[in-house]
Design an enzyme around this catalytic site. Sequence first.
Site, PDB file in Angstrom:
ATOM      1  N   SER A 105     -46.727  -4.998 -24.995  1.00 51.19           N
ATOM      2  CA  SER A 105     -46.694  -3.831 -24.136  1.00 51.19           C
ATOM      3  C   SER A 105     -48.061  -3.141 -24.094  1.00 51.19           C
ATOM      4  CB  SER A 105     -45.585  -2.892 -24.598  1.00 51.19           C
ATOM      5  OG  SER A 105     -45.253  -1.975 -23.590  1.00 51.19           O
ATOM      6  N   ASP A 117     -40.903  -6.573 -20.627  1.00 49.35           N
ATOM      7  CA  ASP A 117     -41.708  -6.115 -21.764  1.00 49.35           C
ATOM      8  C   ASP A 117     -41.435  -6.900 -23.050  1.00 49.35           C
ATOM      9  OD1 ASP A 117     -42.498  -4.297 -24.073  1.00 49.35           O
ATOM     10  OD2 ASP A 117     -43.187  -3.116 -22.357  1.00 49.35           O
TER      11      ASP A 117
END
Length: 761
Positions: free
Chosen positions: A504, A618
């Site tokens: 991320s 993610d």
Amino acid sequence: MSRAEGPPTLPETKSPDMEPFDMFEGLDPRSAEEAARSMERIDLEKGQVLFRQGDAADALYIVREGLLQAHVANESCAPILVGELGPGSPVGEIALLLGGRRSATVTAAEKTSLVRLAAKEAQALFARNPDIKRGILDVVRQRLRRNEWLKILSATIGEIDRAKYELIESRFTWVHLNRGETLFSAGDEADGLYFLIHGFLRVVGHEGADEDKVIGAVFRGEIVGEMAILSGDKRMATVVAVRDSDLVRLTKADFEEINKSFPAISLTIMRILVDRLRHRDRTSRRKSAVNIAVVPAGPEVPLAEFCRRLRAALAGADRTALLDGGTFEAEFAAAADLAKAADDDPLHLGLAAWLEELEANHDFVLYQTDPEATPWTQRCIRQADHVLLIGRAGDDPAASRIEREILPPEKSNAAPAQTLVLIHPDGSRLPAGTLAWLSGRRLTDHRHIRWDREGDFARLARILSRRSVGLVLGGGGARGMAHLGVLRALEERGIPVDMVGGASIGAILGAGIAMGMDAERLTKLCQETFQKDNPFNDYAIPVVSLLRSRKIDKAARRAYGDANIEDLWLAFFCVSSNLSSCGLKVHTEGPVWTAVRTSSSLPGIMVPVIHDGVVHVDGGVMNNLPGDIMRRQAGIVITVDVDSRENMCPGFAEFPSSSKIFWSRLLPWKKRITAPNLAEIMMATIMTGCRKNADAVKADADLSLEPPVQGIGILDFKNIEETARAGYEHTQKMIDTLPAESPLRRFLGAPSAGNGACPAD
């Protein structure tokens, strides 16, 4: 080889009054008479030098009574004891047989009596009786292996007396493997454990009917097959010899017999086995390949200078020897004959013994090959645990003649690992075109070196010696701006970053570090991207996501350009979550911007990414702190967790309605209701599933950092400097409290070489 000043002073020789030595038994009467007539007796007092390291090999000696000790000069500290020689031992035989110089200084540890056979007489004797030469070499190699076995036993179970050693020696069996041979295969009955005395082994797992995977390595001094002692289950993996190897085998029955007389020994070994079982999923942290062949991947490679600089970088922490064809020829008068010698030729056996001794006395041996596929080049690759292919960026990326003719073209579990090292003149621009070099080669890894930076050679040395520092940056939205402060603190304290991984926001910043950006440059980039341009105000009709992500894509392309992961100065990876397979995708190749964008696609907030025809979101959904992946690559791991784990309860009996929260923030006379927003709730939900893994990763890290980021919203990028300061101060505090045994302490106080120059704008 270094040479001490002044020749040794020996007493006058006397006629030998001795009984025949075992190695001379079987001689014909004439040869026996000539040998006896040619021998001279020498008596040494305690402390007297027989010969010095670097002296010409002018004679063969045999110990009659007493004890000799052999020491090798060390550039950084006192000479190292490498062996003891008792009655019946030949002394100085390898250098004599090969026509070289003494590899050690030999001194009498007590009053010692020897016999001396001059080089001329010895060579004449060996020419008429080649079996005698083989017999001497057998004695020598047995002595070398026995000395190494004693060192390994002492390192494993502590100080060992003669009685203990003789008991263990009576129970073990020597095993020799030629390069490519299998020690045991998956599914075999487990009948014992092995200590590797010399050589290099690879552990191979079987994931499918036709798929093998290298899952580990066995280095000198390590144990393999230990499960036989505990359970007797069938072998779970296959172990093969990457090069000629010697082991000591101990069966379960042998182990039980030793346990009866010396239970302390078995308890010590048992503790080692239990520890290995506890960490069976981890590769050796401090172990590394010993023999490294350095091979040119093109005609213009400055190989000699490269090897010199790499040796200097390695020698800062490890005993390192460098051998090239010229040194080899200068060292041995018989070098030309050695290159052609068959495996059973005494010359070959003598060279093998000499190389074993060299390896035993050093942490690394660099074998610099010739520019062409010569016998010396073949010898280097045959000895190698690891092959470094050195190419010049910008040259023809096609495989060199050496690669085509000598290196194995097909994938083999017994072949040495191959790492491509590409040389660049400087760091003025990012590498490009690396993929063309990687295509068609059987590589394990690749690295980039800037010729004008000694720090890059130091980095390569750390990677080869398993002391590299891997930085792992976790996800957490705007809280990840603390990573900027962490990086600045590491730079100031001299702790290098050799490879980067992240998830991320950690992927976003980690890619910048791998490109060569320092903390100052990366901070400016974050300010421009997240504050000035603000890609998070690109709202969409919330069908797929809250944001359209067009501005996010544009920002990623602008930040990383056309760079591929293969072209970054530092090794880099990031992770994303595959929604179809419910598996983790580790990105190690392809466009940087695509990998980073995929890793940071917060589900529900950003538009997912279709990668290889599959929807990815993610990486934090499955692994928000991928330190376990970094552990397989780096010797030292630093993790940075920016998951705040704060209490999200707004302090009400029930959650306020959206309208109440909205009006409390809009009307100035209303008391503001503090409650987590949609993005924060979604982010906290994502983090929940991977916190157990994160806890295990942090427990395993060499330095685990958790900057105080409570109270910072997931998309709150207004206070980048303040968040970065929190990361900086926390990191400084944690570095100050590092335990004395931390491997990171060796870097403290050293000037930082940085992570590389920023690429040109």
